[in-house]
Design an enzyme around this catalytic site. Structure first.
Site, PDB file in Angstrom:
ATOM      1  N   LYS A 179       0.682  -0.913   0.354  1.00  0.00           N
ATOM      2  CA  LYS A 179       0.398  -0.564   0.064  1.00  0.00           C
ATOM      3  C   LYS A 179       1.245   1.470   0.295  1.00  0.00           C
ATOM      4  CE  LYS A 179      -4.021  -2.762   0.855  1.00  0.00           C
ATOM      5  NZ  LYS A 179      -3.886  -3.725   0.859  1.00  0.00           N
TER       6      LYS A 179
HETATM    7  C1  LIG Z   1      -4.010  -4.885   0.504  1.00  0.00           C
HETATM    8  C2  LIG Z   1      -3.406  -5.799   0.105  1.00  0.00           C
HETATM    9  C3  LIG Z   1      -3.588  -6.855  -0.933  1.00  0.00           C
HETATM   10  C4  LIG Z   1      -4.522  -7.004  -2.035  1.00  0.00           C
HETATM   11  O1  LIG Z   1      -4.859  -5.940  -2.899  1.00  0.00           O
HETATM   12  P1  LIG Z   1      -5.927  -5.966  -3.920  1.00  0.00           P
HETATM   13  O2  LIG Z   1      -5.531  -4.457  -4.554  1.00  0.00           O
HETATM   14  O3  LIG Z   1      -6.758  -4.938  -2.394  1.00  0.00           O
HETATM   15  O4  LIG Z   1      -6.221  -6.462  -4.154  1.00  0.00           O
HETATM   16  C5  LIG Z   1      -2.732  -7.916  -0.498  1.00  0.00           C
HETATM   17  N1  LIG Z   1      -1.726  -7.934   0.086  1.00  0.00           N
HETATM   18  C6  LIG Z   1      -1.337  -7.245   0.540  1.00  0.00           C
HETATM   19  C7  LIG Z   1      -0.099  -7.156   1.849  1.00  0.00           C
HETATM   20  C8  LIG Z   1      -2.456  -6.025   1.242  1.00  0.00           C
HETATM   21  O5  LIG Z   1      -1.961  -4.989   1.870  1.00  0.00           O
END
Ligand SMILES: *Cc1c(COP(=O)(O)O)cnc(C)c1O
Length: 497
Positions: A112
């Site tokens: 993120k």
């Molecule tokens: C948010 C997240 C995901 C999922 O990603 P999306 O874009 O919501 O599909 C996968 N792994 C981690 C560690 C995340 O923080």
């Protein structure tokens, strides 16, 4: 050529990129989509010599066409700097002949950060461009990861404040410490007595509170959202797929124009949609492999053409993928519906009313390049252990879901195409689950003992993000009932006089 944005539920009116970033979500509840996906204007050969920041500029300038070169480069420089613990920003690591694109080298050691480190800068630039004088107040409910990444992104960014609510007993001890030690006068973290849904519902109510909006406006403040549906989060994620391809090409792992497959551990469908956009821009991507955990709504959707959220919600060791409504999927649905906003709106209406929608055969045909599968808890843990035993490389639980799904894909398809797996979190973020997967004997250790043990057995440095919180003082100790959220927000913003 200028790119304008419209809602997936209503073709008109069109907004500039900066307007779409400021609004986040369209007024009709739809998501902003570009009126066309721009083609890369630089060859792979040219891109392959560029730094992450330079590739970021080449990609973002094509989507954010109302930003000047200076504005965009300024945002990029502020985002992708020494907050990341490697100059490469998103390194590719080879293990078992597959490439892991490590997206966890930012401030909070999860992917993120890739978007949330730039969103604040895109947002304040957008505010200036649109003569918004108010201070932007980011309001967010978190089940752990997003909250800290948003706090780290917005902390100290002039012209913004950020308020994060989390369920007091619903996040891991490390996640909680990460948040309550967050520095920055413009940050505010509150634990609520309740679960994540209570926090989420409370935040939605605050967003829709007209009286509060008026009181804030009078004080020169307005709410905005750092939610993953913001186009200002999606576009920065396209960058690393372009960058990864260019790197593989530069290192002669692939020939010019050779296709690669991409595997993405998926929750809200933002990350994999970014890969889909990268491909539309001209990156030679073959299969888009969508990996789910036991909350396998997406697997069922790709298998049957029916999206059905009516099922039991399963808590897994990959909590950031524990999602039953993948919001960003709406952008793909809109596209395969022939960019027909009415058609998409009808499906989303059905989802809201019944929890289910079904796409047509014609729409399904356009999903041929997606492959969906899932890994259960035992398969995920098994993958972490097996990878560690084979290579010494330690996967986090989310990346392990992707790796396990990739094994299934490769076995059934015999497809040997060069493959990139999006590695979305550092194993240090989910230390307990990772260590338990490697060996049951670790169960008795405390969270911080496990951190040291992981560093030892994985021959890794303890990331700053973890080292810091061991000694950092707690600066947020606010706890409230869900009925008190409004009062708490007003007090922090100083509009309760
Ligand atoms: C948010 C997240 C995901 C999922 O990603 P999306 O874009 O919501 O599909 C996968 N792994 C981690 C560690 C995340 O923080």
């Amino acid at each position: 050529m200028e790119v304008l944005y419209s809602s997936t539920r209503n073709g008109e009116p069109k907004f500039t990129a900066s307007q779409a970033i400021l609004k986040g979500l369209a007024d009709d509840g739809g998501l902003f989509v570009p009126d066309h996906i721009p083609a890369l204007s630089c060859s792979m050969r040219d891109l392959s010599g560029k730094s992450y920041q330079e590739v970021a500029y080449e990609v973002m300038k094509l989507f954010f066409t109302d930003f000047t070169e200076e504005e965009l480069k300024n945002c990029i420089e502020r985002a992708y700097d020494s907050k990341f613990d490697t100059e490469e920003i998103a390194p590719l690591v080879e293990a078992e002949g597959t490439y892991y694109l490590e997206l966890f080298h930012g401030a909070t050691i999860a992917f993120k950060d890739m978007a949330l480190s730039i969103l604040p800068h895109l947002m304040i630039t957008s505010a200036k461009k649109n003569q918004v004088e108010n201070e932007i107040v980011i309001l967010t409910a978190t089940s752990g990861d997003t909250g800290k990444a948003a706090l780290a992104g917005f902390a100290g960014v002039e012209g913004t404040k950020i308020i994060v609510f989390y369920p007091k007993n619903g996040v891991s001890p490390i996640q909680e410490r990460q948040m309550v030690t967050q520095k920055g006068d413009n940050t505010f973290v509150v634990g609520i007595r309740g679960n994540f849904d209570d926090a989420q519902t409370g935040v939605k109510a605050l967003f829709n509170d007209r009286e509060l909006a008026q009181e804030m406006a009078a004080a020169g403040l307005q709410f905005s959202s750092a939610n993953s549906i913001n186009i200002g989060r999606l576009v920065p994620q396209v960058v690393y797929y372009v960058y990864a391809y260019a790197k593989l090409f530069q290192e002669e792992r692939i020939a010019e124009g050779e296709k690669i497959n991409v595997v993405v551990p998926t929750g809200n469908f933002g990350n994999i949609l970014a890969a889909f956009y990268a491909r539309q821009m001209g990156v030679p991507i073959g299969k888009l492999i969508c990996a789910s955990n036991e909350n396998k709504v997406l697997y069922d959707f790709f298998a049957t053409g029916t999206y059905d959220r009516n099922r039991e919600f399963v808590l897994t060791t990959s909590p950031s993928m524990d999602i039953l409504i993948s919001s960003n999927l709406e952008r793909l649905i809109y596209r395969i519906a022939g960019e027909d906003a009415q058609k998409n709106a009808a499906l989303m209406d059905s989802l809201a009313r019944t929890g289910v929608y079904e796409i047509t055969e014609q729409m399904r045909e356009q999903l041929a390049d997606f492959y969906g599968n899932y890994a259960d808890e035992a398969e995920t843990a098994g993958r972490i252990r097996q990878m560690y035993e084979n290579t010494g490389y330690v996967l986090d639980t989310h990346t392990a879901v992707a790796s396990a799904v990739y094994q299934k894909y490769r076995e059934s398809s015999k497809d040997e195409t060069v493959t990139v797996i999006a590695s979305t979190a550092s194993p240090f973020k989910f230390t307990r689950s990772v260590m338990n997967a490697i060996d049951g004997k670790y169960d008795a250790m405390s969270d911080f003992e496990l951190v040291d043990e992981l560093a030892r057995i994985g021959r890794l440095d303890v990331p700053n993000a973890i080292a810091e919180i061991r000694t950092a003082p707690v600066v947020h100790d606010n706890i409230c009932d869900k009925t008190e959220m409004k009062a708490v927000v007003k007090h922090f913003l100083g509009v309760d006089a």
